[in-house]
Enzyme design. Structure first.
Site, PDB file in Angstrom:
ATOM      1  N   SER A  89       6.793   6.850   1.947  1.00 40.02           N
ATOM      2  CA  SER A  89       5.408   7.154   1.595  1.00 40.02           C
ATOM      3  C   SER A  89       5.405   8.396   0.730  1.00 40.02           C
ATOM      4  CB  SER A  89       4.572   7.400   2.854  1.00 40.02           C
ATOM      5  OG  SER A  89       3.224   7.708   2.526  1.00 40.02           O
ATOM      6  N   ARG A 341       8.145   0.558  -1.926  1.00 42.94           N
ATOM      7  CA  ARG A 341       7.430  -0.116  -0.835  1.00 42.94           C
ATOM      8  C   ARG A 341       6.059  -0.523  -1.342  1.00 42.94           C
ATOM      9  NH1 ARG A 341       6.202  -3.109   2.787  1.00 42.94           N
ATOM     10  NH2 ARG A 341       6.300  -2.707   5.022  1.00 42.94           N
ATOM     11  N   THR A 377      -1.671   7.248   6.510  1.00 34.46           N
ATOM     12  CA  THR A 377      -0.933   7.587   7.724  1.00 34.46           C
ATOM     13  C   THR A 377      -1.878   7.962   8.855  1.00 34.46           C
ATOM     14  OG1 THR A 377       0.924   8.378   6.382  1.00 34.46           O
ATOM     15  CG2 THR A 377       0.877   9.052   8.686  1.00 34.46           C
ATOM     16  N   CYS A 528      10.458  -7.048  -9.136  1.00 38.36           N
ATOM     17  CA  CYS A 528      11.299  -6.529  -8.049  1.00 38.36           C
ATOM     18  C   CYS A 528      11.950  -5.213  -8.476  1.00 38.36           C
ATOM     19  CB  CYS A 528      12.375  -7.544  -7.673  1.00 38.36           C
ATOM     20  SG  CYS A 528      13.582  -6.902  -6.479  1.00 38.36           S
ATOM     21  N   CYS A 552      18.047  -5.964  -1.436  1.00 35.81           N
ATOM     22  CA  CYS A 552      16.627  -5.906  -1.061  1.00 35.81           C
ATOM     23  C   CYS A 552      16.249  -4.572  -0.416  1.00 35.81           C
ATOM     24  CB  CYS A 552      16.305  -7.055  -0.109  1.00 35.81           C
ATOM     25  SG  CYS A 552      14.572  -7.136   0.397  1.00 35.81           S
ATOM     26  N   CYS A 555      10.632  -4.097   0.184  1.00 34.80           N
ATOM     27  CA  CYS A 555       9.345  -3.623  -0.320  1.00 34.80           C
ATOM     28  C   CYS A 555       8.262  -4.686  -0.188  1.00 34.80           C
ATOM     29  CB  CYS A 555       9.471  -3.158  -1.773  1.00 34.80           C
ATOM     30  SG  CYS A 555       9.570  -4.490  -2.998  1.00 34.80           S
ATOM     31  N   CYS A 558       7.925  -9.338  -3.728  1.00 40.97           N
ATOM     32  CA  CYS A 558       8.147 -10.752  -4.060  1.00 40.97           C
ATOM     33  C   CYS A 558       7.260 -11.666  -3.223  1.00 40.97           C
ATOM     34  CB  CYS A 558       9.612 -11.117  -3.885  1.00 40.97           C
ATOM     35  SG  CYS A 558      10.270 -10.810  -2.228  1.00 40.97           S
TER      36      CYS A 558
END
Length: 583
Positions: A89, A341, A377, A528, A552, A555, A558
């Site tokens: 984050s 992310r 958050t 991606c 990968c 995130c 896709c």
């Protein structure tokens, strides 16, 4: 790691001395038989995901138990190799929920130690940075690493008796004969690509309520944005339709943490930007947050309803760093970590009913991000606390989990997201109209406008045909400020067992070559941020999609952006994925 869970199920427990799950020998044997040979562990509450929402829920549950002089067994499963390994984050942290959860946290040694010292807002053109009045109010907030904060939260949860299991991926929802959720199962490990069992094979573990005694049980899903189990629950139980009704919208955040020169470091300095390098029809912006120890968090957030299939969010980020006002900060520094992310941007209009038979969805799995604040958050934590309070009343006092939904609508989460509801959809009309409508919403209506804007079409439908656009030629990375994907991927510490079934699955394996490549120019090779998807030429000279699943970053872009929703993201073996430490 499966052996650790099995040892706990057998009554050995953790080295930390936490109470082991309650299974007698006869009950455990019966449970193994009923579950097809998998080990079964009994908990009153199973939390999936050791992020801020899941850990806040676990802590609040144990606080309520302590205050009422009772006990509930609580387990938190985390698919990352350690708590925080998959948490990424910005993050400018608003401590409102933490103040409620742990009022004396400021008296402890925490990773929340850099208060915001300045707050700037820039409009970028190609070579200029124009300072605008800041629409943010970050007084009293902190610049933090969220991955470090959740590790601290996990230690607080363990002190209260919560059992936290990193390295275990919940892959299956368990139901009873009445289709009530009874818990989750972790995936088997040691399965080869061809489906055979390797020497390291260990069956998954079921974590569920003690159904043999017909005891209460509750499952809280805190998987983060686009959680795989949460999405199935939302879809199967039509929770979005019984909630606020609109589809979720998403963005992709790409981030690096740098160590910069001492003279350029200003602890607590916060800068947000809009404009260049994104085109006017694409919603997004960037951030630069100065932490301690000469560290700088820098990133670009791109809404996933962008239209141009040739756009690469990763390359837009590399391009952004070359802006003169940005490069001057980064020159002479080094990159410590890279990651990406997705995040929810649907806000108030997209909140689903978070309650299902046997459990609830909390945090970013439901979607409580405040888009104009660029913060989620505090709302995620508060949702976990509200769910914990409803869970306690349900299991101990015989109430109903519907109390969570009712209290959510009475909480400051609801009020905050309602007042912020029109900012994100305002940009459906373009950058200038979006800025104008946002200013009207903030300074005139003050969040109380008499109308509620709707989101546009879902993100995957927003992608234009390639014939409507021209390919984008991005600058070659210079290796000092901008970097190629393999270099960045190395900095994410991403690792997966290579010999395992693919966790990125094509619902129809013909779609990439039959639809995506000819109509959209293969957008999966660009959206991606880890180059998981690439088109390679086979021996016949034809282009075929190759999936590098080991790259990968988890995130979920896709799963969201594929034009035909043909890619299904599922959990790989527990412990696989990125290894974030300062994100």
């Amino acid at each position: 790691m499966q052996r650790v869970l099995r040892a706990a199920a057998a009554g050995i427990g953790h080295a930390s001395g936490h109470r082991a799950p309650r299974w007698g020998a006869a009950a455990a044997a019966a449970a193994r038989w009923l579950s097809g040979g998998r080990e079964v562990m009994s908990y009153d509450v199973v939390v999936v995901g050791a992020g801020p929402a899941g850990l806040a829920a676990a802590i609040r549950l144990k606080q309520l138990c302590r205050d009422a002089d009772t006990d509930l067994s609580v387990c938190v499963l985390e698919k990352g190799s350690e708590v925080g390994a998959h948490v990424l984050s910005g993050n400018v942290f608003e401590p409102r929920a933490l103040d409620e959860l742990i009022p004396k946290w400021r008296q402890e040694d925490t990773p929340i130690r850099v208060p915001v010292s300045s707050d700037k807002f820039w409009l970028l053109t190609k070579n200029k940075a124009w300072t605008l009045p800041s629409p943010f109010d970050n007084k009293g907030n902190y610049v933090i690493s969220l991955s470090q904060m959740v590790r601290w939260m996990a230690s607080k949860a363990e002190e209260l008796g919560v059992e936290v299991y990193p390295g275990f991926a919940a892959s299956e929802i368990l139901y009873d004969e009445n289709q009530i959720v009874t818990g989750v199962a972790t995936n088997d490990v040691g399965i080869a690509k061809d489906g055979s069992k390797r020497e390291t094979f260990q069956p998954g573990v079921e974590l569920r309520g003690d159904y043999l005694e017909n005891a209460g049980r509750m499952t809280l899903l805190a998987e983060g944005c686009r959680g795989s189990l949460s999405e199935k629950i939302i879809r199967n139980h039509k929770l979005r339709e019984s909630g606020q009704g609109q589809h979720q919208t998403y963005a992709l955040g790409i981030k690096e943490v740098w160590e910069i020169e001492e003279g350029k470091h200003k602890p607590g300095s916060v800068i947000h930007t809009v404009g260049w390098p994104l085109e006017s029809k694409t919603y997004g912006g960037s951030f630069m947050y100065h932490l301690d120890d000469r560290q700088l968090a820098i990133g670009l957030v791109v809404a996933l309803n962008y239209q141009n299939p040739f756009m690469s969010p990763y390359d837009e980020f590399q391009k952004f760093k070359q802006h003169p006002a940005v490069r001057t900060i980064l020159d002479g520094g080094t990159v410590l970590q890279y990651g990406a992310r997705t995040l929810n941007e649907g806000g108030f209009q997209s909140i689903p009913n978070p309650v299902f038979p046997g459990g609830a969805i909390i945090g970013c799995s439901a979607g409580f991000l405040n888009v104009p604040k660029i913060k989620g958050t505090h709302t995620a934590m508060k949702s976990g606390m509200l769910a914990a309070e409803a869970t306690f009343k349900t299991l101990v006092e015989g109430s109903s989990m519907e109390l969570y939904w009712e209290n959510l609508k009475k909480s400051w989460i609801w009020e905050e997201l309602y007042r912020a509801r029109n900012y994100r959809p305002a940009f459906e009309y373009g950058f200038i109209p979006g800025i104008a409508l946002s200013a009207l919403e903030r300074y005139v209506f003050k969040g109380k406008s008499p109308f509620t804007l709707k989101h546009g079409i879902p993100d995957h439908e927003a992608t234009d045909m390639a014939s409507l656009h021209s390919p984008i030629q991005y600058p070659k990375p210079d290796g000092q400020i901008s970097f190629d994907v393999p270099t960045s991927l190395y900095r994410s510490s991403t690792n997966h067992e290579h010999d395992q079934p693919p966790h990125l699955r094509l619902r129809d394996p013909t779609v990439p070559e039959r639809v995506n490549l000819p109509l959209y120019a293969g957008p999966e090779s660009r959206y991606c941020p880890a180059r998981v998807y690439e088109y390679v030429t086979d021996e016949k000279g034809d282009q075929k999609l190759h999936i590098n699943a080991q790259n990968c970053l988890h995130c979920k872009a896709c799963d969201i952006k594929d034009p035909k929703q043909n890619i299904e993201w599922t959990v790989p073996e527990g412990g696989g994925g990125p290894g974030y430490t300062v994100m």
